[in-house]
Design a protein around this motif. Structure first.
Motif, mmCIF file in Angstrom:
data_model
loop_
_atom_site.group_PDB
_atom_site.id
_atom_site.type_symbol
_atom_site.label_atom_id
_atom_site.label_comp_id
_atom_site.label_asym_id
_atom_site.label_seq_id
_atom_site.Cartn_x
_atom_site.Cartn_y
_atom_site.Cartn_z
ATOM 1 N N GLY A 1 0.856 -1.265 -0.200
ATOM 2 C CA GLY A 1 0.031 -0.161 0.036
ATOM 3 C C GLY A 1 0.684 1.219 -0.019
ATOM 4 N N LYS A 2 2.049 1.225 -0.522
ATOM 5 C CA LYS A 2 2.785 2.440 -0.273
ATOM 6 C C LYS A 2 2.322 3.432 -1.362
ATOM 7 C CE LYS A 2 6.583 1.972 -2.804
ATOM 8 N NZ LYS A 2 5.949 2.947 -3.812
ATOM 9 N N SER A 3 2.045 3.319 -2.657
ATOM 10 C CA SER A 3 1.514 4.176 -3.596
ATOM 11 C C SER A 3 0.083 4.437 -3.062
ATOM 12 C CB SER A 3 1.220 3.684 -4.808
ATOM 13 O OG SER A 3 2.647 3.333 -5.271
ATOM 14 N N SER A 4 -0.675 3.780 -2.265
ATOM 15 C CA SER A 4 -2.098 4.217 -1.758
ATOM 16 C C SER A 4 -1.535 5.283 -0.671
ATOM 17 C CB SER A 4 -2.867 2.941 -1.076
ATOM 18 O OG SER A 4 -2.944 2.158 -2.154
ATOM 19 N N LEU A 5 -0.905 5.125 0.227
ATOM 20 C CA LEU A 5 -0.528 5.830 1.501
ATOM 21 C C LEU A 5 -0.231 7.332 0.715
ATOM 22 C CD1 LEU A 5 0.441 6.649 4.540
ATOM 23 C CD2 LEU A 5 2.519 6.000 3.762
ATOM 24 N N CYS A 6 0.368 7.616 -0.394
ATOM 25 C CA CYS A 6 0.967 8.437 -0.851
ATOM 26 C C CYS A 6 -0.486 9.265 -1.446
ATOM 27 C CB CYS A 6 2.025 8.518 -1.963
ATOM 28 S SG CYS A 6 3.549 7.776 -1.937
ATOM 29 N N SER A 7 -1.199 8.624 -2.094
ATOM 30 C CA SER A 7 -2.389 9.235 -2.828
ATOM 31 C C SER A 7 -3.332 9.426 -1.804
ATOM 32 C CB SER A 7 -2.922 8.065 -3.828
ATOM 33 O OG SER A 7 -2.247 8.076 -4.869
ATOM 34 N N PHE A 8 -3.333 8.858 -0.578
ATOM 35 C CA PHE A 8 -4.460 9.099 0.769
ATOM 36 C C PHE A 8 -3.883 10.571 1.209
ATOM 37 C CE2 PHE A 8 -5.057 4.520 1.817
ATOM 38 C CZ PHE A 8 -5.909 4.217 0.794
ATOM 39 N N ILE A 9 -2.482 10.659 1.273
ATOM 40 C CA ILE A 9 -2.201 11.963 2.082
ATOM 41 C C ILE A 9 -2.189 13.285 1.089
ATOM 42 C CG2 ILE A 9 0.038 13.109 2.889
ATOM 43 C CD1 ILE A 9 0.934 10.446 4.294
ATOM 44 N N TYR A 10 -2.116 12.746 -0.129
ATOM 45 C CA TYR A 10 -2.245 14.162 -1.197
ATOM 46 C C TYR A 10 -3.618 14.306 -1.452
ATOM 47 C CZ TYR A 10 0.214 17.282 -4.511
ATOM 48 O OH TYR A 10 0.806 18.738 -5.081
ATOM 49 N N GLY A 11 -4.402 13.596 -1.141
ATOM 50 C CA GLY A 11 -5.995 13.753 -1.240
ATOM 51 C C GLY A 11 -6.464 13.208 -2.617
ATOM 52 N N TYR A 12 -5.651 12.456 -3.400
ATOM 53 C CA TYR A 12 -6.021 11.926 -4.644
ATOM 54 C C TYR A 12 -6.857 10.746 -4.561
ATOM 55 C CZ TYR A 12 -2.757 14.591 -7.632
ATOM 56 O OH TYR A 12 -2.074 15.318 -8.458
ATOM 57 N N ARG A 13 -7.048 10.070 -3.140
ATOM 58 C CA ARG A 13 -7.847 8.983 -2.963
ATOM 59 C C ARG A 13 -8.325 9.062 -1.850
ATOM 60 N NH1 ARG A 13 -4.585 3.805 -4.438
ATOM 61 N NH2 ARG A 13 -6.113 2.999 -3.205
ATOM 62 N N ASN A 14 -9.475 8.673 -1.561
ATOM 63 C CA ASN A 14 -9.917 8.435 -0.093
ATOM 64 C C ASN A 14 -10.790 7.246 0.198
ATOM 65 O OD1 ASN A 14 -12.443 8.505 -1.605
ATOM 66 N ND2 ASN A 14 -13.308 10.639 -0.796
ATOM 67 N N ASP A 15 -10.271 6.047 -0.548
ATOM 68 C CA ASP A 15 -10.795 4.705 -0.411
ATOM 69 C C ASP A 15 -10.195 4.187 0.912
ATOM 70 O OD1 ASP A 15 -8.755 5.080 -2.284
ATOM 71 O OD2 ASP A 15 -9.104 2.729 -2.640
ATOM 72 N N TYR A 16 -10.253 4.701 2.158
ATOM 73 C CA TYR A 16 -9.389 4.326 3.202
ATOM 74 C C TYR A 16 -10.328 4.347 4.542
ATOM 75 C CZ TYR A 16 -8.462 9.106 4.223
ATOM 76 O OH TYR A 16 -8.664 10.440 4.395
ATOM 77 N N GLN A 17 -10.071 3.605 5.546
ATOM 78 C CA GLN A 17 -10.814 3.673 6.711
ATOM 79 C C GLN A 17 -9.908 4.613 7.883
ATOM 80 O OE1 GLN A 17 -11.443 -0.460 8.126
ATOM 81 N NE2 GLN A 17 -12.542 -0.973 6.424
ATOM 82 N N GLY A 18 -10.487 4.993 8.942
ATOM 83 C CA GLY A 18 -9.866 5.671 9.897
ATOM 84 C C GLY A 18 -9.572 7.100 9.505
ATOM 85 N N LYS A 19 -8.648 7.760 9.965
ATOM 86 C CA LYS A 19 -8.618 9.248 9.763
ATOM 87 C C LYS A 19 -7.087 9.785 9.387
ATOM 88 C CE LYS A 19 -11.775 10.652 13.376
ATOM 89 N NZ LYS A 19 -11.947 11.502 14.545
ATOM 90 N N ILE A 20 -6.935 10.834 8.457
ATOM 91 C CA ILE A 20 -5.655 11.320 8.192
ATOM 92 C C ILE A 20 -6.050 12.901 8.465
ATOM 93 C CG2 ILE A 20 -3.857 12.007 6.573
ATOM 94 C CD1 ILE A 20 -4.911 9.520 5.080
ATOM 95 N N LEU A 21 -5.116 13.313 9.396
ATOM 96 C CA LEU A 21 -5.191 14.814 9.901
ATOM 97 C C LEU A 21 -3.985 15.751 9.376
ATOM 98 C CD1 LEU A 21 -6.179 13.975 13.578
ATOM 99 C CD2 LEU A 21 -8.016 14.240 11.703
ATOM 100 N N PHE A 22 -4.289 16.713 9.080
ATOM 101 C CA PHE A 22 -3.248 17.891 8.776
ATOM 102 C C PHE A 22 -3.552 18.973 9.895
ATOM 103 C CE2 PHE A 22 -3.331 17.544 3.932
ATOM 104 C CZ PHE A 22 -2.673 16.559 3.756
ATOM 105 N N GLY A 23 -2.566 18.898 10.947
ATOM 106 C CA GLY A 23 -2.904 19.510 12.368
ATOM 107 C C GLY A 23 -4.088 18.752 13.164
ATOM 108 N N ASN A 24 -5.043 19.519 13.281
ATOM 109 C CA ASN A 24 -6.291 18.804 13.870
ATOM 110 C C ASN A 24 -7.394 18.680 12.843
ATOM 111 O OD1 ASN A 24 -5.040 18.786 16.574
ATOM 112 N ND2 ASN A 24 -5.348 21.066 16.755
ATOM 113 N N GLU A 25 -7.120 18.811 11.630
ATOM 114 C CA GLU A 25 -8.233 18.747 10.958
ATOM 115 C C GLU A 25 -8.136 17.565 9.974
ATOM 116 O OE1 GLU A 25 -10.511 21.910 7.677
ATOM 117 O OE2 GLU A 25 -8.328 22.131 8.138
ATOM 118 N N ASN A 26 -9.266 16.901 10.004
ATOM 119 C CA ASN A 26 -9.496 15.579 9.054
ATOM 120 C C ASN A 26 -9.543 16.128 7.666
ATOM 121 O OD1 ASN A 26 -10.580 13.428 7.790
ATOM 122 N ND2 ASN A 26 -11.808 12.731 9.459
ATOM 123 N N ILE A 27 -8.706 15.584 6.844
ATOM 124 C CA ILE A 27 -8.468 15.837 5.527
ATOM 125 C C ILE A 27 -9.817 15.640 4.684
ATOM 126 C CG2 ILE A 27 -6.074 15.584 5.375
ATOM 127 C CD1 ILE A 27 -6.461 13.247 3.595
#
Length: 214
Positions: free
Chosen positions: A46-72
């Motif tokens: 899931g390495k490429s998935s991780l990159c795409s999740f953090i950059y906002g290209y994909r959102n097909d994941y469970q849980g949360k990713i936060l920038f500061g305190n804000e859910n992306i």
């Protein structure tokens, strides 16, 4: 942006697996501004998935990713435009260059938006990276290693709090990998930014604060 946090994040495609052994997936972890992190991965983890999740290209994941305190997931299109212009730089494994444009034209697509580097500084990067003769060459005619250096130069042409590099030296020899690392640290130290590097093999030799096994 002072930190990027993952909270029990997991790609949807992994959800039905009996178990996932990872330092990243289904964990609580934080990347801090100013830190240097390596994410080591095997193929298919899931390495490429991780990159795409953090950059906002994909959102097909469970849980949360936060920038500061804000859910992306709550970020608007205009929020993402601002983040990708001023806070988060990404060097994708597939580089995402435009083959019909020249190397310099590819870089100016970004730099004309950010106005972060002068033309002289960009030309200096080409010189340092050993490709000064490729400024006006069509990207599709460049080798993978040359394309990787062009994509790297482009990633430096913006302000950022974090720079994410997905297998940035996969097509480079040791000398060019070392040069890339030196240029990267110069820019990161200037901006006080954080670095996240992924690798399934060789990686930039940096003084990593923490190494995660994906």
């Amino acid at each position: 942006m002072n930190n990027i946090s993952l909270q029990h994040t997991l790609p949807n495609v992994f959800a039905e697996r009996d178990s996932v052994v990872s330092d990243v997936w289904q964990q609580n972890l934080e990347f801090k501004k100013g830190g240097i992190y390596l994410v080591e991965a095997d193929s298919g983890t899931g390495k490429s998935s991780l990159c795409s999740f953090i950059y906002g290209y994909r959102n097909d994941y469970q849980g949360k990713i936060l920038f500061g305190n804000e859910n992306i997931r709550s970020l608007s299109v205009s929020n993402w435009v601002d983040i990708r212009k001023n806070s988060l730089s990404m060097l994708f494994q597939d580089m995402r260059l435009f083959g019909e444009l020249t190397a310099m034209e590819n870089i100016l697509l970004k730099n004309n938006l950010t106005h972060y580097k002068t033309k002289q500084e960009i030309e200096g990067y080409f010189e340092t990276m050993g490709i000064p003769d490729k400024l006006d060459a069509k990207v599709r005619k460049l080798s993978f290693g040359q394309q990787q250096r062009v994509a790297f130069i482009r990633s430096l042409c913006q302000p950022f709090d974090f720079i994410f590099l997905d297998e940035p030296i996969s097509h480079l020899d040791e000398t060019n990998g070392q040069i890339m690392g030196e240029l990267l640290m110069q820019e990161v130290n200037k901006q006080g930014a954080g670095i996240i590097v992924t690798s399934i093999g060789k990686h930039i030799e940096l003084d990593y604060n923490k190494i995660f096994k994906l």
